[in-house]
Motif scaffolding. Structure first.
Motif, short mmCIF file in Angstrom:
data_model
loop_
_atom_site.label_atom_id
_atom_site.label_comp_id
_atom_site.label_asym_id
_atom_site.label_seq_id
_atom_site.Cartn_x
_atom_site.Cartn_y
_atom_site.Cartn_z
N ALA A 200 33.42 47.02 48.53
CA ALA A 200 33.30 45.91 49.47
C ALA A 200 33.74 44.60 48.81
N PHE A 201 33.36 44.40 47.56
CA PHE A 201 33.78 43.17 46.88
C PHE A 201 35.27 43.18 46.60
N THR A 202 35.82 44.33 46.23
CA THR A 202 37.27 44.43 46.00
C THR A 202 38.02 44.08 47.28
N GLU A 203 37.54 44.56 48.41
CA GLU A 203 38.17 44.24 49.70
C GLU A 203 38.08 42.75 50.00
N ARG A 204 36.95 42.16 49.65
CA ARG A 204 36.77 40.71 49.85
C ARG A 204 37.78 39.93 49.01
N LEU A 205 37.97 40.34 47.76
CA LEU A 205 38.96 39.69 46.90
C LEU A 205 40.36 39.80 47.49
N ALA A 206 40.71 41.00 47.96
CA ALA A 206 42.04 41.21 48.53
C ALA A 206 42.26 40.35 49.75
N GLY A 207 41.20 40.12 50.54
CA GLY A 207 41.32 39.29 51.72
C GLY A 207 41.61 37.85 51.40
N VAL A 208 41.19 37.40 50.23
CA VAL A 208 41.42 36.01 49.82
C VAL A 208 42.71 35.87 49.03
N PHE A 209 42.94 36.75 48.06
CA PHE A 209 44.06 36.60 47.14
C PHE A 209 45.32 37.33 47.60
N GLY A 210 45.16 38.37 48.37
CA GLY A 210 46.31 39.16 48.81
C GLY A 210 46.41 40.49 48.09
N ALA A 211 46.05 40.53 46.82
CA ALA A 211 46.07 41.77 46.05
C ALA A 211 44.86 41.79 45.13
N ALA A 212 44.19 42.93 45.06
CA ALA A 212 43.00 43.04 44.20
C ALA A 212 42.76 44.49 43.85
N ARG A 213 42.16 44.69 42.69
CA ARG A 213 41.78 46.04 42.27
C ARG A 213 40.56 45.96 41.37
N ALA A 214 39.82 47.04 41.30
CA ALA A 214 38.67 47.17 40.41
C ALA A 214 39.02 48.18 39.33
N GLU A 215 38.97 47.76 38.08
CA GLU A 215 39.31 48.63 36.95
C GLU A 215 38.04 49.05 36.23
N PRO A 216 37.64 50.33 36.32
CA PRO A 216 36.50 50.80 35.53
C PRO A 216 36.85 50.77 34.04
N VAL A 217 35.93 50.31 33.23
CA VAL A 217 36.11 50.29 31.78
C VAL A 217 34.98 51.13 31.18
N THR A 218 35.33 52.29 30.67
CA THR A 218 34.34 53.22 30.16
C THR A 218 34.41 53.27 28.64
N PHE A 219 33.26 53.22 28.01
CA PHE A 219 33.19 53.27 26.56
C PHE A 219 31.96 54.08 26.15
N HIS A 220 31.94 54.48 24.90
CA HIS A 220 30.82 55.28 24.41
C HIS A 220 29.69 54.35 23.97
N ASN A 221 28.50 54.60 24.49
CA ASN A 221 27.31 53.87 24.07
C ASN A 221 26.68 54.64 22.91
N PRO A 222 26.80 54.12 21.68
CA PRO A 222 26.31 54.89 20.53
C PRO A 222 24.79 54.97 20.47
N LEU A 223 24.10 54.06 21.13
CA LEU A 223 22.64 54.09 21.10
C LEU A 223 22.09 55.19 21.99
N LEU A 224 22.75 55.38 23.16
CA LEU A 224 22.33 56.42 24.09
C LEU A 224 23.14 57.70 23.91
N ASP A 225 24.21 57.62 23.11
CA ASP A 225 25.11 58.74 22.86
C ASP A 225 25.67 59.33 24.16
N ARG A 226 26.17 58.42 25.01
CA ARG A 226 26.80 58.85 26.26
C ARG A 226 27.75 57.76 26.72
N PRO A 227 28.69 58.09 27.59
CA PRO A 227 29.61 57.07 28.09
C PRO A 227 28.92 56.13 29.07
#
Length: 243
Positions: A200-227
């Motif tokens: 919904a927020f990505t769509e809101r951005l696209a409505g204002v700017f014309g082009a928008a995307r959401a990029e997931p950024v996944t990394f390893h959490n060494p404390l929980l030992d999971r992504p």
């Protein structure tokens, strides 16, 4: 050998007590710097992948030479450092509401401080990013109305999880349009979020700017030992779009 825990500074502020601490993460054998506002963690040097990705994704989308950039939210300085890592950047203005955070960098209390303050392209401004975004004068006090090639924000936890309820209007269409008015044609707005992508927020951005995307950024959490996955939103004006 460093102590296992040290509170480097503590400052009352108008939005709550602010603290900077350094602790030894025994499991990993590294020193970790953390900024807290009351009981909330604002940033940890243990998790910086998405803060760096915010700069890389935004500037990779914008392209071009002699770019002028604003970063809202100084924190530990990782987004600002990543911006300055691009030779195409000619100026960086970093806006932070909390004067102590700026001073921690200026005095070298934070590890990245000397690098940021030593770069002639980089300036700090104490101020409310959200108020400045909604003003006609904009972000640069020396050049009212100045427009930028990229504006990046890493302040709230997400567009729905806010540090201050007063920030809510920024994430609505009118607030985003006021922000877009401070961008040059083809300019990019980048936003960090601690949550998963919000369609919904990505769509809101696209409505204002014309082009928008959401990029997931996944990394390893060494404390929980999971992504763990955070999100960078990227929105861009058209090359002929003057707001």
């Amino acid at each position: 050998m460093s102590a296992n825990f040290e509170e480097l500074d503590y400052c009352p502020t108008s939005i709550g007590p602010l603290s900077l601490r350094r602790r030894k993460e025994l499991k990993l054998g590294v020193d970790v710097f953390e900024i807290k506002l009351g009981d909330e963690y604002l940033m940890s040097s243990l998790f910086t992948v998405s803060e760096i990705a915010l700069a890389e994704l935004a500037l990779g989308t914008r392209g071009g030479e002699t770019l002028d950039v604003v970063v809202g939210g100084l924190g530990l300085g990782y987004t600002a450092k990543a911006v300055l890592g691009h030779e195409t950047v000619s100026s960086l203005l970093v806006v932070d509401f909390l004067e102590p955070v700026i001073e921690w960098h200026r005095t070298g209390l934070l590890p990245l401080g000397p690098e940021l303050t030593g770069d002639p392209r980089c300036r700090f401004r104490q101020g409310d990013f959200f108020v400045l975004s909604g003003s006609e004068a904009g972000f640069d006090p020396d050049r009212p109305g100045r427009k930028f090639d990229a504006i990046l924000a890493d302040i709230d936890h997400s567009p729905e999880a806010l540090l201050d309820a007063g920030n809510e209007s920024f994430y609505r269409p009118d607030g985003l349009r006021r922000l877009a008015a401070h961008l040059r044609p083809g300019g990019v707005f980048g936003l960090w979020s601690d949550d998963a992508p919000d369609a919904a927020f990505t769509e809101r951005l696209a409505g204002v700017f014309g082009a928008a995307r959401a990029e997931p950024v996944t990394f390893h959490n060494p404390l929980l030992d999971r992504p763990f996955t955070q999100t960078v939103y990227i929105a861009q004006l058209g090359s002929g779009d003057e707001r």
